[in-house]
Design an enzyme around this catalytic site. Structure first.
Site, PDB file in Angstrom:
ATOM      1  N   HIS A 109     -15.742 -44.792  11.880  1.00 48.86           N
ATOM      2  CA  HIS A 109     -16.622 -44.645  10.649  1.00 48.86           C
ATOM      3  C   HIS A 109     -15.544 -45.140   9.610  1.00 48.86           C
ATOM      4  O   HIS A 109     -14.580 -44.665   9.286  1.00 48.86           O
ATOM      5  CB  HIS A 109     -17.066 -43.390  10.364  1.00 48.86           C
ATOM      6  CG  HIS A 109     -18.010 -42.742  11.441  1.00 48.86           C
ATOM      7  ND1 HIS A 109     -17.635 -42.311  12.644  1.00 48.86           N
ATOM      8  CD2 HIS A 109     -19.233 -42.503  11.300  1.00 48.86           C
ATOM      9  CE1 HIS A 109     -18.605 -42.086  13.321  1.00 48.86           C
ATOM     10  NE2 HIS A 109     -19.592 -41.880  12.448  1.00 48.86           N
ATOM     11  N   LYS A 134     -19.466 -46.917  18.967  1.00 49.15           N
ATOM     12  CA  LYS A 134     -20.214 -46.360  17.858  1.00 49.15           C
ATOM     13  C   LYS A 134     -19.438 -46.653  16.640  1.00 49.15           C
ATOM     14  O   LYS A 134     -18.413 -46.450  16.216  1.00 49.15           O
ATOM     15  CB  LYS A 134     -20.474 -44.956  17.804  1.00 49.15           C
ATOM     16  CG  LYS A 134     -21.272 -44.435  16.648  1.00 49.15           C
ATOM     17  CD  LYS A 134     -21.398 -43.274  16.399  1.00 49.15           C
ATOM     18  CE  LYS A 134     -22.171 -42.636  15.139  1.00 49.15           C
ATOM     19  NZ  LYS A 134     -22.324 -41.112  14.923  1.00 49.15           N
ATOM     20  N   THR A 191     -26.756 -33.770   7.860  1.00 48.13           N
ATOM     21  CA  THR A 191     -25.383 -33.770   8.198  1.00 48.13           C
ATOM     22  C   THR A 191     -24.657 -35.102   7.685  1.00 48.13           C
ATOM     23  O   THR A 191     -23.428 -35.040   7.768  1.00 48.13           O
ATOM     24  CB  THR A 191     -25.143 -33.592   9.661  1.00 48.13           C
ATOM     25  OG1 THR A 191     -25.596 -34.625  10.593  1.00 48.13           O
ATOM     26  CG2 THR A 191     -25.618 -32.310  10.277  1.00 48.13           C
TER      27      THR A 191
END
Length: 209
Positions: A109, A134, A191
């Protein structure tokens, strides 16, 4: 569209299970108390596949420990879930996590918007230790978002892509149309900034069919 509902409270699992998401993500970094006991309780309450995530502060979560502490927390939990999110900073522990019989969601991320070549290198790095990469970025412009969509479409599958922040939040519904494996939502308590409620995500998925 595979919809993941992220939760930070084991007490809401019955309510979340009623929505029947594809996966439930357990945000360990946002939970208090005995994490192993809570994961065991969640596992006993539902047959929905589980993702365990202990997200670092550097990547948008609350965990501030080192890689060894991460492994000591996540290691015993891995046997009770189906997928473990492993950030690149913890990848040295990926073989042990995988030995517990789970898949690795290899994640990165960033608050930046990498170039397409950089996205390709990140993808390659994540695949070197994980089953599903991801990549979550923060587009600054529509052109950035177009590049992320194109990258997602052309990338080797499976892959999961998403965005950070509330701007361009609609990308959470659009990226799965171009090959992103999962989209993350909530069932009452977000979240991450910009998450849709699972009801909204299902409505969007239906409209975009």
């Amino acid at each position: 569209m595979k919809i993941v509902v992220s939760v930070e409270n084991a007490a809401v699992i019955d309510e979340v299970a009623e929505y029947n998401p594809t996966f439930i993500e357990i945000r360990l970094d946002r939970m208090e108390g005995d994490l192993l006991d809570q994961v065991r309780m969640i596992r006993e309450k539902t047959g929905i596949p589980l993702i365990a995530t202990l997200r670092s502060r550097d990547e948008g979560g609350r965990f501030v420990g080192d890689a060894d502490l991460w492994a000591r927390i996540v290691g015993p939990i891995a046997r009770y879930v189906d997928i473990v999110d492993v950030e690149a900073r913890y990848r040295d522990h990926a073989p042990f996590i995988k030995s517990q019989g789970v898949q690795i969601l290899a994640s990165l991320h960033t608050n930046e918007m990498p170039t397409v070549p950089e996205l390709g290198r990140i993808d390659e790095m994540l695949r070197s230790y994980g089953d599903i990469p991801k990549i979550v970025v923060r587009p600054k412009t529509r052109e950035d978002l177009f590049e992320l969509v194109l990258f997602t479409h052309q990338a080797q599958k499976p892959i999961c892509t998403s965005i950070m922040g509330a701007e361009f939040r609609y990308a959470r519904a659009i990226l799965p149309l171009f090959g992103s494996e999962f989209t993350f939502s909530h069932a009452g308590a977000p979240t991450a900034e910009g998450q849709y409620h699972i009801r909204e995500m299902r409505q969007l998925a239906d409209l975009l069919k």
